[in-house]
Design an enzyme around this catalytic site. Structure first.
Site, PDB file in Angstrom:
ATOM      1  CB  SER A 109      -0.778   0.218   1.219  1.00 51.72           C
ATOM      2  OG  SER A 109      -1.670   1.190   1.393  1.00 51.72           O
ATOM      3  CE1 TYR A 158      -3.813  -2.232   5.254  1.00 48.96           C
ATOM      4  CE2 TYR A 158      -3.243   0.080   4.642  1.00 48.96           C
ATOM      5  CZ  TYR A 158      -3.582  -1.067   4.499  1.00 48.96           C
ATOM      6  OH  TYR A 158      -3.880  -1.548   2.736  1.00 48.96           O
TER       7      TYR A 158
HETATM    8  N1  LIG Z   1      -8.844  -0.540  -0.771  1.00 48.39           N
HETATM    9  C1  LIG Z   1      -7.792   0.264  -0.457  1.00 48.39           C
HETATM   10  O1  LIG Z   1      -8.012   1.356  -0.555  1.00 48.39           O
HETATM   11  C2  LIG Z   1      -6.420  -0.394  -0.473  1.00 48.39           C
HETATM   12  C3  LIG Z   1      -5.359   0.496  -0.602  1.00 48.39           C
HETATM   13  C4  LIG Z   1      -4.147   0.114  -0.584  1.00 48.39           C
HETATM   14  C5  LIG Z   1      -3.835  -1.290  -0.208  1.00 48.39           C
HETATM   15  N2  LIG Z   1      -4.680  -2.022  -0.224  1.00 48.39           N
HETATM   16  C6  LIG Z   1      -4.810  -3.534  -0.044  1.00 48.39           C
HETATM   17  O2  LIG Z   1      -5.513  -4.396  -1.004  1.00 48.39           O
HETATM   18  C7  LIG Z   1      -5.523  -5.572  -0.645  1.00 48.39           C
HETATM   19  C8  LIG Z   1      -7.051  -5.916  -0.965  1.00 48.39           C
HETATM   20  O3  LIG Z   1      -8.055  -5.258  -0.022  1.00 48.39           O
HETATM   21  P1  LIG Z   1      -9.354  -4.756  -0.766  1.00 48.39           P
HETATM   22  O4  LIG Z   1      -9.241  -3.322  -0.965  1.00 48.39           O
HETATM   23  O5  LIG Z   1      -9.685  -5.592  -1.855  1.00 48.39           O
HETATM   24  O6  LIG Z   1     -10.319  -5.008   0.424  1.00 48.39           O
HETATM   25  P2  LIG Z   1     -11.177  -6.176   0.669  1.00 48.39           P
HETATM   26  O7  LIG Z   1     -12.292  -6.658  -0.391  1.00 48.39           O
HETATM   27  O8  LIG Z   1     -11.819  -5.894   2.147  1.00 48.39           O
HETATM   28  O9  LIG Z   1     -10.293  -7.716   0.834  1.00 48.39           O
HETATM   29  C9  LIG Z   1      -9.587  -7.906   1.741  1.00 48.39           C
HETATM   30  C10 LIG Z   1      -9.346  -9.413   1.889  1.00 48.39           C
HETATM   31  O10 LIG Z   1      -8.463  -9.764   2.825  1.00 48.39           O
HETATM   32  C11 LIG Z   1      -9.185 -11.188   3.588  1.00 48.39           C
HETATM   33  N3  LIG Z   1      -8.709 -11.272   4.685  1.00 48.39           N
HETATM   34  C12 LIG Z   1      -8.789 -10.507   5.880  1.00 48.39           C
HETATM   35  N4  LIG Z   1      -8.488 -11.175   6.752  1.00 48.39           N
HETATM   36  C13 LIG Z   1      -7.918 -12.467   6.245  1.00 48.39           C
HETATM   37  C14 LIG Z   1      -7.306 -13.525   7.073  1.00 48.39           C
HETATM   38  N5  LIG Z   1      -7.321 -13.716   8.349  1.00 48.39           N
HETATM   39  N6  LIG Z   1      -7.199 -14.719   6.309  1.00 48.39           N
HETATM   40  C15 LIG Z   1      -7.461 -14.702   5.120  1.00 48.39           C
HETATM   41  N7  LIG Z   1      -7.767 -13.687   4.379  1.00 48.39           N
HETATM   42  C16 LIG Z   1      -8.303 -12.637   5.002  1.00 48.39           C
HETATM   43  C17 LIG Z   1     -10.744 -10.736   3.550  1.00 48.39           C
HETATM   44  O11 LIG Z   1     -11.311 -11.985   3.361  1.00 48.39           O
HETATM   45  P3  LIG Z   1     -12.954 -12.440   3.813  1.00 48.39           P
HETATM   46  O12 LIG Z   1     -13.560 -11.876   2.575  1.00 48.39           O
HETATM   47  O13 LIG Z   1     -12.959 -13.739   4.060  1.00 48.39           O
HETATM   48  O14 LIG Z   1     -12.917 -11.385   4.685  1.00 48.39           O
HETATM   49  C18 LIG Z   1     -10.754 -10.002   1.901  1.00 48.39           C
HETATM   50  O15 LIG Z   1     -10.696 -10.939   1.015  1.00 48.39           O
HETATM   51  C19 LIG Z   1      -5.417  -5.731   1.058  1.00 48.39           C
HETATM   52  O16 LIG Z   1      -3.970  -6.120   1.046  1.00 48.39           O
HETATM   53  C20 LIG Z   1      -5.310  -4.083   1.465  1.00 48.39           C
HETATM   54  O17 LIG Z   1      -4.625  -3.856   2.567  1.00 48.39           O
HETATM   55  C21 LIG Z   1      -6.346  -1.608  -0.245  1.00 48.39           C
END
Ligand SMILES: NC(=O)c1ccc[n+]([C@@H]2O[C@H](COP(=O)([O-])OP(=O)(O)OC[C@H]3O[C@@H](n4cnc5c(N)ncnc54)[C@H](OP(=O)(O)O)[C@@H]3O)[C@@H](O)[C@H]2O)c1
Ligand SMILES: Cc1cc2nc3c(=O)[nH]c(=O)nc-3n(C[C@H](O)[C@H](O)[C@H](O)COP(=O)(O)OP(=O)(O)OC[C@H]3O[C@@H](n4cnc5c(N)ncnc54)[C@H](O)[C@@H]3O)c2cc1C
Lengths: 444, 245
Positions: free
Chosen positions: B138, B151
């Site tokens: 990120s 985070y």
């Molecule tokens: N959204 C943003 O603005 C943003 C910005 C920068 C980086 N990111 C990064 O992008 C990545 C994807 O996030 P996203 O934005 O697509 O959000 P998201 O849809 O909420 O995805 C988060 C994922 O992490 C999984 N997860 C959480 N705890 C877990 C665990 N203990 N074991 C296995 N899986 C787990 C969740 O699974 P469940 O469905 O089972 O809960 C979900 O699939 C993350 O690494 C996040 O930090 C996001």
């Protein structure tokens, strides 16, 4: 919790809404603030306020965009309700299947297509979109999930198809597609000089052609070409050229967009008259044949993203009515004369005969008869006076207006046009409401 | 046909990427926590064209389970060409400040669980001498900020780890890709009001897939975050400490 400014396609209202989202079809009905109503929001392609809920919550459905099952032999597809027809076609066309009914834009969701029971150029043979929905799930605010089909909960099926998002949330649906040999259509365009000729041509064409629609020059007054226009009729090609024709021009057209709203409407008297005259004379011959890709045939306006912004910051109205077949001819002539006399012509006036297939929904718009659709830049009181005149003609002809296009019809016209509204009311989810519904149900 | 393992496959960003791969007829193995959602995503990807799709249930913090799941993926796919690690949670900063346990749990999920996976995958890819390891970090990992440094520091740990792993594997032909999204409109950020810097997961996925195709070391997604984060990193700490970010 997130809020955001939301407007519908007509850009008439920009209103702050509380926003919620369903992440998957398995997700629970969302928590709502106390005493706040909710309305599902598809892709906002409705023109007026039927997809808005000012003062309440909008439940965004676009994230429900998964396919569930696709039988390439039978053409039955099941998908979540937020899938766009555009996304659906990308999967089904290469497999030889097309949506059974399509509106004039492919950027609508499956849920939105059901909730407005949309129609297309093939209404005379295929009926509405709802006629091809085999099954869907309705999620109620109580958490209950109802499977609806002609044999399970048929009364909920009838309330929800064309139910304007008021009966609950459609989470997924199963649709019967139509076989096609490829993406091409065999298209004929015919010039006609007046309404009588239109009705005759249409009656003839509807027998042999799956898709028919006409464009009318509504800047003409009686005596100087009232009702002249072009009729398009088309059939899917039985077998055909495989992907050689105008790919490049399609790609180019797709790239166009209107980046922001000009300060005033670019759609005004002189441009309208010029456009309509040009459009009519675009075709010299009285009949022209062509091979067209489905994108340019069904979705000519989708080539220019955000064309609605051309109407400027005040937005625009669409007026779409249907009138009964018996009174249809005269009523349409009177409506067009009324528009021409007002000098507030429309960019594109679209005329089509709706056929016999019955619409499945209690509040479905299509009924057998003639439908006319007109776009008007928002000119405030002057336009309101014209609408009042048109309303009277529509009511007198036993007609009704299309809620998906409406932002202003009086409640009395809604209730007289949709006599089954009383039967519909008990199916409304206690937490659901919309700006449109509050407007047409308000005591006058 | 690429053979792709996705860990955190229910993430919105990972799903958007998987759709692009499915349209290219790649083979996919999905790992996540929720079997019903994994099954519905797998069905969707099959319809969108994926050559083969299967899935396994695993909590990323269950370190003991990692090796077996990687093995199952490799045997289903017949080997691994690409791995995407996408799981994560946007930690509640205030809650973390009140609780040591919570802070460490966040660092454990966003940082240590990824490091554990990378240790196994690094060795595996080093031996096979080909392939791409990609991780969603990120922009928040580029500098600690008061609003989300728990985070951010977990993501920084992973970024630094990846940078070292990239050097180590460089000569073997294995690409290590650090993906740094900015603000993405996903379930993780559902509670935020969205401004102009926000983008849809589909847009991020496009850049992500392209970065993996090219084996780019570090990709900011979308690219406009690169100059923004360059400036953020350039602010001297003595001024940075006075800011509220
Ligand atoms: N959204 C943003 O603005 C943003 C910005 C920068 C980086 N990111 C990064 O992008 C990545 C994807 O996030 P996203 O934005 O697509 O959000 P998201 O849809 O909420 O995805 C988060 C994922 O992490 C999984 N997860 C959480 N705890 C877990 C665990 N203990 N074991 C296995 N899986 C787990 C969740 O699974 P469940 O469905 O089972 O809960 C979900 O699939 C993350 O690494 C996040 O930090 C996001
Ligand atoms: C250029 C253009 C051409 C058009 N041509 C035609 C045409 O030829 N024929 C025609 O019939 N219409 C036409 N329309 C109108 C359009 O097809 C309808 O307004 C359609 O319903 C819009 O779908 P949407 O997904 O954008 O839904 P929205 O406009 O967002 O919502 C429409 C209604 O559906 C409800 N809804 C949405 N999703 C769900 C769900 N999952 N569960 C329950 N309720 C839901 C909403 O509450 C709302 O009442 C056209 C529109 C445009 C912009």
């Amino acid at each position: 919790m997130p809020r955001g400014m939301v407007s519908s396609w007509g850009n008439l209202v920009h209103a702050d809404h509380e926003l919620r989202r369903l992440a998957s079809r398995h997700a629970d009905f969302p928590q709502l603030p106390a005493r706040c109503s909710v309305l599902p929001f598809g892709n906002g392609r409705s023109y007026g306020d039927s997809c808005l809920n000012v003062g309440g919550v909008l439940l965004e459905m676009r994230a429900l965009d998964r396919f569930i099952a696709f039988d390439r032999e039978t053409g039955v597809i099941a998908c979540e309700a937020g899938v766009l027809l555009d996304e659906l076609l990308a999967i089904t066309v290469p497999a030889g299947w097309f949506v059974p009914v399509t509106p004039g834009t492919r950027f609508v969701t499956v849920g939105g297509a059901i909730a407005n029971d949309v129609h297309g150029k093939n209404h005379h043979v295929a009926g509405t979109f709802g006629c091809h929905v085999r099954r869907f799930e309705l999620l109620r605010s109580s958490g209950a999930r109802l499977a609806c089909s002609p044999t399970e909960n048929p009364e909920w099926l009838a309330a929800t198809i064309g139910g304007l998002g008021l009966t609950g949330v459609i989470t997924w649906a199963e649709i019967q597609l139509r076989r096609i040999a490829g993406p091409w259509l065999d298209v004929e365009t015919l010039r006609f000089g007046g309404l009588a000729e239109f009705f005759e041509l249409c009656a003839q064409s509807d027998r042999d052609w799956e898709h028919t629609v006409a464009w009318i020059d509504c800047t003409r007054s009686p005596g100087s070409g009232l009702g002249r226009g072009l009729l398009q009729r088309a059939n899917h090609l039985e077998r055909g050229p495989v992907g050689h024709v105008d790919k490049a021009s399609r790609a180019a057209a797709r790239g166009l967009r209107v980046p922001f709203a000009p300060p005033v409407s670019l759609v005004n008297g002189p441009t309208l008259r010029a456009f309509n005259t040009f459009y009519y004379h675009r075709q010299r011959a009285s009949r022209k044949k062509a091979l067209q890709h489905y994108e340019s045939f069904f979705y000519p306006l989708d080539g220019i993203r955000n064309w609605n912004r051309l109407y400027g910051p005040r937005g625009f109205y669409q007026y779409q009515c249907v009138v009964a077949p018996e009174s249809g001819r005269e009523a349409i002539a009177e409506l067009l004369a009324c528009v021409a006399a007002s000098g507030q012509g429309s960019f594109l006036a679209v005329l089509k005969l709706f056929g016999a297939p019955a619409s499945p929904g209690m509040l479905s718009f299509p009924m057998q008869g003639v439908t006319l659709a007109l776009d008007f830049p928002n000119r405030g009181a002057k336009l309101a006076r014209l609408f009042a005149q048109l309303d009277e003609l529509v009511a007198a002809a036993g007609g009704r207006l299309y809620p998906a296009k409406d932002a202003r019809m009086p409640g009395s016209l809604f209730r007289s046009g949709y006599p089954r509204w009383r039967e519909f009311v008990p199916f409304i989810d206690p937490r659901h409401s919309s700006s449109f519904w509050r407007r047409v149900m308000a005591a006058e | 046909m690429r053979r792709i393992l996705i860990i955190g496959a229910t993430s919105a960003i990972a799903q958007a990427a998987a759709r692009l791969w499915a349209a290219r007829r790649e083979a996919l193995y999905l790992v996540g926590r929720d079997p019903a959602r994994l099954e519905s995503i797998a069905a969707d990807l099959r319809i969108r064209g994926a050559a083969r799709v299967d899935h396994a249930v695993m909590d990323a913090t269950d370190i003991a389970a990692h090796a077996a799941v990687i093995e199952r993926a490799a045997s289903f796919l017949g080997g691994l060409d690409t791995v995407l690690i996408a799981h994560g949670t946007l930690s509640d900063q205030t809650a973390c400040q009140e609780s040591v346990a919570r802070t460490l749990a966040e660092i454990n999920l966003n940082g240590l669980s990824v490091v554990a996976l990378l240790t196994l995958l690094g060795n595996r890819f080093e031996q096979q001498r080909s392939g791409t390891i990609a991780v969603i970090c990120s922009v928040a990992g580029d500098r600690g900020r008061s609003s989300n440094y728990v985070y951010g520091s977990a993501k920084a740990l992973v970024s630094a780890f990846l940078s070292g792993l990239r050097q180590r594997l460089h000569r073997t032909g294995v690409a290590v890709v650090t993906l740094k999204p900015g603000f993405v409109d996903t379930p993780m950020t559902a509670a935020f009001a969205k401004g102009v810097l926000w983008v849809a997961p589909a847009r991020v996925a496009k850049g992500l897939v392209a970065a993996i195709d090219r084996g780019r070391p570090v990709a900011y997604l979308p690219g406009f975050w690169r100059p923004i984060m360059f400036l953020v990193r350039a602010i001297p700490e003595r001024w940075f400490r006075t800011l509220k970010l």
